[in-house]
Design an enzyme around this catalytic site. Sequence first.
Site, PDB file in Angstrom:
ATOM      1  N   GLN A   1      -4.390  -5.796   6.862  1.00 48.03           N
ATOM      2  CA  GLN A   1      -5.341  -6.742   6.254  1.00 48.03           C
ATOM      3  C   GLN A   1      -5.215  -8.144   6.842  1.00 48.03           C
ATOM      4  O   GLN A   1      -5.826  -9.082   6.317  1.00 48.03           O
ATOM      5  CB  GLN A   1      -5.139  -6.806   4.735  1.00 48.03           C
ATOM      6  CG  GLN A   1      -5.309  -5.481   4.011  1.00 48.03           C
ATOM      7  CD  GLN A   1      -6.744  -4.948   4.008  1.00 48.03           C
ATOM      8  OE1 GLN A   1      -7.686  -5.635   4.397  1.00 48.03           O
ATOM      9  NE2 GLN A   1      -6.913  -3.709   3.580  1.00 48.03           N
TER      10      GLN A   1
ATOM     11  N   HIS B   1       0.872  -1.183   0.000  1.00 45.31           N
ATOM     12  CA  HIS B   1       0.000   0.000   0.000  1.00 45.31           C
ATOM     13  C   HIS B   1       0.913   1.239   0.000  1.00 45.31           C
ATOM     14  O   HIS B   1       2.025   1.189   0.516  1.00 45.31           O
ATOM     15  CB  HIS B   1      -0.831  -0.067   1.291  1.00 45.31           C
ATOM     16  CG  HIS B   1      -1.879   0.989   1.440  1.00 45.31           C
ATOM     17  ND1 HIS B   1      -1.605   2.260   1.866  1.00 45.31           N
ATOM     18  CD2 HIS B   1      -3.226   0.946   1.256  1.00 45.31           C
ATOM     19  CE1 HIS B   1      -2.724   2.954   1.938  1.00 45.31           C
ATOM     20  NE2 HIS B   1      -3.725   2.190   1.568  1.00 45.31           N
TER      21      HIS B   1
ATOM     22  N   LYS C   1     -10.631  -1.221  10.287  1.00 42.41           N
ATOM     23  CA  LYS C   1     -10.734  -2.379   9.390  1.00 42.41           C
ATOM     24  C   LYS C   1     -11.085  -3.646  10.159  1.00 42.41           C
ATOM     25  O   LYS C   1     -11.093  -4.742   9.605  1.00 42.41           O
ATOM     26  CB  LYS C   1      -9.416  -2.583   8.641  1.00 42.41           C
ATOM     27  CG  LYS C   1      -9.099  -1.453   7.644  1.00 42.41           C
ATOM     28  CD  LYS C   1      -7.876  -1.808   6.828  1.00 42.41           C
ATOM     29  CE  LYS C   1      -7.259  -0.630   6.126  1.00 42.41           C
ATOM     30  NZ  LYS C   1      -8.024  -0.150   4.983  1.00 42.41           N
TER      31      LYS C   1
ATOM     32  N   ASP D   1       3.078  -4.881   8.094  1.00 46.89           N
ATOM     33  CA  ASP D   1       1.848  -4.128   7.903  1.00 46.89           C
ATOM     34  C   ASP D   1       0.710  -5.148   7.965  1.00 46.89           C
ATOM     35  O   ASP D   1       0.457  -5.879   7.007  1.00 46.89           O
ATOM     36  CB  ASP D   1       1.906  -3.418   6.540  1.00 46.89           C
ATOM     37  CG  ASP D   1       0.586  -2.732   6.198  1.00 46.89           C
ATOM     38  OD1 ASP D   1      -0.416  -2.976   6.905  1.00 46.89           O
ATOM     39  OD2 ASP D   1       0.565  -1.977   5.208  1.00 46.89           O
TER      40      ASP D   1
ATOM     41  N   CYS E   1      -4.880   2.378  -3.620  1.00 44.55           N
ATOM     42  CA  CYS E   1      -3.692   2.923  -2.939  1.00 44.55           C
ATOM     43  C   CYS E   1      -2.487   2.007  -3.116  1.00 44.55           C
ATOM     44  O   CYS E   1      -1.625   1.915  -2.233  1.00 44.55           O
ATOM     45  CB  CYS E   1      -3.949   3.193  -1.463  1.00 44.55           C
ATOM     46  SG  CYS E   1      -5.285   4.342  -1.184  1.00 44.55           S
TER      47      CYS E   1
HETATM   48  N1  7TS Z   1      -1.725  -1.063   4.580  1.00 46.91           N
HETATM   49  C1  7TS Z   1      -2.618  -1.844   3.973  1.00 46.91           C
HETATM   50  C2  7TS Z   1      -2.225  -3.234   3.564  1.00 46.91           C
HETATM   51  C3  7TS Z   1      -3.903  -1.363   3.729  1.00 46.91           C
HETATM   52  O1  7TS Z   1      -4.784  -2.157   3.123  1.00 46.91           O
HETATM   53  C4  7TS Z   1      -4.236  -0.054   4.131  1.00 46.91           C
HETATM   54  C5  7TS Z   1      -5.581   0.544   3.834  1.00 46.91           C
HETATM   55  C6  7TS Z   1      -3.274   0.700   4.795  1.00 46.91           C
HETATM   56  C7  7TS Z   1      -2.023   0.168   4.992  1.00 46.91           C
HETATM   57  C8  7TS Z   1      -3.565   2.058   5.316  1.00 46.91           C
HETATM   58  O2  7TS Z   1      -4.488   2.001   6.359  1.00 46.91           O
HETATM   59  P1  7TS Z   1      -5.064   3.331   7.000  1.00 46.91           P
HETATM   60  O3  7TS Z   1      -6.035   2.868   8.022  1.00 46.91           O
HETATM   61  O4  7TS Z   1      -3.899   4.058   7.567  1.00 46.91           O
HETATM   62  O5  7TS Z   1      -5.710   4.084   5.874  1.00 46.91           O
HETATM   63  N2  7TS Z   1      -6.200   0.014   2.692  1.00 46.91           N
HETATM   64  C9  7TS Z   1      -7.279   0.536   2.065  1.00 46.91           C
HETATM   65  C10 7TS Z   1      -7.866  -0.099   0.975  1.00 46.91           C
HETATM   66  O6  7TS Z   1      -7.490  -1.161   0.504  1.00 46.91           O
HETATM   67  N3  7TS Z   1      -8.893   0.654   0.536  1.00 46.91           N
HETATM   68  O7  7TS Z   1      -8.991   1.731   1.309  1.00 46.91           O
HETATM   69  C11 7TS Z   1      -7.986   1.672   2.261  1.00 46.91           C
END
Ligand code: 7TS
Length: 428
Positions: A222, A142, A245, A219, A385
């Site tokens: 997910q 990401h 999430k 990370d 992203c």
């Molecule tokens: N890393 C991964 C693997 C992610 O899927 C996401 C968010 C992030 C980092 C960032 O997370 P945040 O909470 O700091 O935004 N992924 C997604 C997505 O797949 N669609 O919208 C956000």
Amino acid sequence: MSTTGPGIDVSPANDVDIGRMLDVEAVRADFPILSRKINDRPLVYLDNAATTQKPRQVIAALTNFYEQTNANVHRGVHTLSIEATDAYELARTKVAKFINAPRPETVIWTRNTSESLNLVAATWANAHVGEGDNIVITAMEHHSNIVPWQQLAARKNAELRYLAVGKDGLLDMANIESIIDSRTKIVSVTHVSNVLGTVNPVAELANRAHEVGAVILIDAAQSVPHMPVDVQAIDADFLCFSAHKMLGPTGIGVLYGKYDLLDEMPPYMYGGDMILEVTYEDATWNDLPYKFEAGTPNIADAIATGAAVDYLSELGMENVWEHEQQLTAYGMDQISSLNHITIFGPEDPALKGGVISFVHDKIHPHDLGTALDQQGIAIRTGHHCAMPLVRSYGVVAAARASFYVYNTKTEIDALVDGIRETERYFVR
Ligand code: 7TS
């Protein structure tokens, strides 16, 4: 819940076999938003990799806090402040237990995964990466796990290396010994890809990182929401995720780190709560975890994250994972049976989490997303992203369906019917 809408049968009939470990209908009843209609159709929410819906237990934790306990933490001797502090720290303990962190002080509250990743880049990595060193990430990250490292590498004259992704959607592990070498200081990898769904061999990568004296940052945005994750079993040095999430609120995330690493790291932000003593000339830092929690923290959302962890723990993460594995296998089967579709990522559903990204060779993903929304179905479209990865498949955008505890096979049927319905307008 048995809901029907024009063209969509969301009766539970098709879901009997996935109700074994997890009572999906009982789960669904806990999510008020799932009884909403979108464009006069029952909501079919398949955008869980972006953010998940919230059960009433999490919503109640938020309202209860503001109605009964609201006060600032770590500073009052009055009852409300003590209760707020206890609830805030109890939530930290719940999170620590959820990921098997050895002690609660190793769990730092941040705003989200992005902030946790930036924190490590700006503190540990800023102090340890020098000219000629390298940082290893993967080609399926990401943006939050690419850009901080690009910036750091540029600042330090260090090299940013990528572990490649094979055509099969799996990480190419053949060259890890040459890519992760004696000049590697940090390996930062996603546990589960938010585009391909690929589950990466993080324990093996941790092993290699440690062989060369590097640290590993995982990370887990997910993975922690979807499968049992044990930070000690995979020997993670750092690991991060976002509450939103995993049924929790937005605006709060976690950074786990090994105690000794966090202890020797400089602070990320300065201010109240993170100091031990301040003079007009200088300051000293508070103990963990407070050294990394400057200012009034996100108290209510931390407490509600504790409620989300309780909810998931009660379902059992093994059951959550099994449920999603069944949905993924069914989804892969059904979506790949359509014409004109290319699915990205591992073909074998056992190798992936509940994420299916695909393109239709006659319908642009945005058109598909808009047409599905007309039928009440929420999917994500775009680059997710992860622009470099999506572009490596020769496209600029893809459609993505992603699953969670409340999804059913009948909702996947609704998606497939929705794609067929859309084809009537676009495919001639
Ligand atoms: N890393 C991964 C693997 C992610 O899927 C996401 C968010 C992030 C980092 C960032 O997370 P945040 O909470 O700091 O935004 N992924 C997604 C997505 O797949 N669609 O919208 C956000």
